[in-house]
Write a protein that holds these residues in place. Structure first.
Motif, mmCIF file in Angstrom:
data_model
loop_
_atom_site.group_PDB
_atom_site.id
_atom_site.type_symbol
_atom_site.label_atom_id
_atom_site.label_comp_id
_atom_site.label_asym_id
_atom_site.label_seq_id
_atom_site.Cartn_x
_atom_site.Cartn_y
_atom_site.Cartn_z
ATOM 1 N N THR A 114 0.739 -1.344 -0.182
ATOM 2 C CA THR A 114 0.031 -0.063 0.018
ATOM 3 C C THR A 114 0.968 1.318 -0.128
ATOM 4 N N VAL A 115 1.938 1.248 0.798
ATOM 5 C CA VAL A 115 2.844 2.493 0.905
ATOM 6 C C VAL A 115 3.429 2.721 -0.650
ATOM 7 N N ALA A 116 3.908 1.357 -1.026
ATOM 8 C CA ALA A 116 4.643 1.434 -2.453
ATOM 9 C C ALA A 116 3.761 2.183 -3.465
ATOM 10 N N ALA A 117 2.628 1.764 -3.412
ATOM 11 C CA ALA A 117 1.613 2.355 -4.415
ATOM 12 C C ALA A 117 1.430 3.626 -4.034
ATOM 13 N N LEU A 118 1.360 4.173 -2.902
ATOM 14 C CA LEU A 118 1.235 5.881 -2.695
ATOM 15 C C LEU A 118 2.381 6.335 -3.294
ATOM 16 N N LEU A 119 3.578 5.759 -2.934
ATOM 17 C CA LEU A 119 4.830 6.460 -3.364
ATOM 18 C C LEU A 119 5.208 6.507 -4.804
ATOM 19 N N ALA A 120 4.483 5.338 -5.359
ATOM 20 C CA ALA A 120 4.950 5.422 -6.874
ATOM 21 C C ALA A 120 4.386 6.622 -7.706
ATOM 22 N N GLU A 121 3.263 7.291 -6.978
ATOM 23 C CA GLU A 121 2.756 8.254 -7.856
ATOM 24 C C GLU A 121 3.363 9.668 -7.372
ATOM 25 N N GLN A 122 4.021 9.711 -6.625
ATOM 26 C CA GLN A 122 4.644 10.994 -5.765
ATOM 27 C C GLN A 122 5.996 11.356 -6.489
ATOM 28 N N PRO A 123 6.276 12.298 -6.232
ATOM 29 C CA PRO A 123 7.703 12.642 -6.831
ATOM 30 C C PRO A 123 8.953 12.008 -5.806
ATOM 31 N N THR A 124 10.163 11.784 -6.450
ATOM 32 C CA THR A 124 11.112 11.089 -5.802
ATOM 33 C C THR A 124 11.864 12.382 -5.099
ATOM 34 N N GLU A 125 12.974 11.901 -4.348
ATOM 35 C CA GLU A 125 13.870 13.097 -3.637
ATOM 36 C C GLU A 125 14.812 13.523 -4.929
ATOM 37 N N VAL A 126 15.097 12.874 -5.893
ATOM 38 C CA VAL A 126 15.901 13.096 -7.151
ATOM 39 C C VAL A 126 15.106 14.349 -7.888
ATOM 40 N N GLU A 127 13.867 13.713 -8.325
ATOM 41 C CA GLU A 127 12.843 14.687 -8.914
ATOM 42 C C GLU A 127 12.492 15.913 -8.304
ATOM 43 N N PHE A 128 12.647 15.965 -6.942
ATOM 44 C CA PHE A 128 12.194 17.075 -5.970
ATOM 45 C C PHE A 128 13.571 18.226 -6.334
ATOM 46 N N GLU A 129 14.749 17.456 -5.958
ATOM 47 C CA GLU A 129 15.843 18.191 -6.257
ATOM 48 C C GLU A 129 16.005 18.934 -7.586
ATOM 49 N N VAL A 130 15.724 18.070 -8.600
ATOM 50 C CA VAL A 130 15.690 18.852 -9.978
ATOM 51 C C VAL A 130 14.958 19.864 -9.981
ATOM 52 N N HIS A 131 13.672 19.630 -9.538
ATOM 53 C CA HIS A 131 12.791 20.898 -9.449
ATOM 54 C C HIS A 131 13.198 21.929 -8.784
ATOM 55 N N GLU A 132 13.735 21.929 -7.488
ATOM 56 C CA GLU A 132 14.202 22.889 -6.749
ATOM 57 C C GLU A 132 15.508 23.751 -7.531
ATOM 58 N N GLU A 133 16.254 22.786 -8.230
ATOM 59 C CA GLU A 133 17.459 23.342 -8.809
ATOM 60 C C GLU A 133 16.885 24.311 -9.999
ATOM 61 N N ARG A 134 15.866 23.883 -10.697
ATOM 62 C CA ARG A 134 15.362 24.537 -11.809
ATOM 63 C C ARG A 134 14.825 26.055 -11.111
ATOM 64 N N LYS A 135 14.044 25.866 -10.307
ATOM 65 C CA LYS A 135 13.312 27.089 -9.660
ATOM 66 C C LYS A 135 14.697 27.957 -9.093
ATOM 67 N N ARG A 136 15.779 27.620 -8.719
ATOM 68 C CA ARG A 136 16.882 28.316 -8.382
ATOM 69 C C ARG A 136 17.534 29.281 -9.591
ATOM 70 N N ALA A 137 17.483 28.152 -10.563
ATOM 71 C CA ALA A 137 18.352 28.723 -11.814
ATOM 72 C C ALA A 137 17.461 29.658 -12.372
ATOM 73 N N GLN A 138 16.214 29.335 -12.473
ATOM 74 C CA GLN A 138 15.071 30.745 -13.057
ATOM 75 C C GLN A 138 15.171 31.971 -12.101
ATOM 76 N N ARG A 139 15.323 31.884 -10.560
ATOM 77 C CA ARG A 139 15.323 32.932 -10.024
ATOM 78 C C ARG A 139 16.642 33.839 -10.302
ATOM 79 N N GLY A 140 17.506 33.100 -10.527
ATOM 80 C CA GLY A 140 19.379 33.547 -10.770
ATOM 81 C C GLY A 140 19.159 34.171 -12.096
ATOM 82 N N GLY A 141 18.459 33.633 -13.326
ATOM 83 C CA GLY A 141 18.309 34.160 -14.361
ATOM 84 C C GLY A 141 17.614 35.408 -14.454
ATOM 85 N N ASN A 142 16.349 35.403 -13.792
ATOM 86 C CA ASN A 142 15.517 36.679 -13.821
ATOM 87 C C ASN A 142 16.184 37.742 -12.918
ATOM 88 N N ARG A 143 17.011 37.440 -11.822
ATOM 89 C CA ARG A 143 17.842 38.585 -11.422
ATOM 90 C C ARG A 143 18.708 39.313 -12.149
#
Length: 147
Positions: A114-143
């Motif tokens: 059941t927990v595996a089924a729940l987690l299969a649809e959620q972002p992984t730590e790696v996906e989250f870090e990639v997302h956060e890095e993109r946000k940081r890069a966008q903020r840096g580019g906008n500045r």
């Protein structure tokens, strides 16, 4: 800290510091809870014990422990709510099978699946870090464009 007898009943109370819980519940859900008394939300919560109170052996009071919410995440989407409820039911069934409850509920008894089924649809730590890095890069580019 005094040791308790195995059969001692320990009363659990929530610490009044609920800031983590407040932050975990989106404003629209907090309003909904206020406007519709008795409504419910589903969350994953981590507690930490903060204080305990013992009593003399001849006192007719249960020992107490206070818990503080350390981390909390509230489900906001239907699929996540459904899966968290299934995890709750699976954990309930597991406790029942371990002899701590009186009735077994319906459905699967496999908590890990059941927990595996729940987690299969959620972002992984790696996906989250990639997302956060993109946000940081966008903020840096906008500045850089602002100067």
């Amino acid at each position: 800290m005094p040791r308790l007898n195995e059969d001692a009943e320990v009363e659990v109370k929530l610490d009044s510091a609920g800031a983590m819980l407040q932050q975990a519940i989106p404003a629209i859900l907090r309003r909904g809870l206020f406007e519709a008394p008795g409504s419910r939300i589903v969350a994953v919560v981590e507690f930490a014990s903060t204080t305990y109170t013992g009593h003399a052996a001849d006192e007719d009071k249960d020992p107490q422990v206070k818990l503080r919410v350390k981390l909390a995440e509230v489900a906001t989407e239907g699929d996540t709510i459904r899966l968290l409820r299934e995890v709750q039911r699976a954990m309930y069934r597991q406790r029942k099978m371990n002899g701590t409850l009186d009735e077994i509920g319906p459905g699967s008894q496999d908590v890990e699946a059941t927990v595996a089924a729940l987690l299969a649809e959620q972002p992984t730590e790696v996906e989250f870090e990639v997302h956060e890095e993109r946000k940081r890069a966008q903020r840096g580019g906008n500045r850089a464009e602002q100067f």
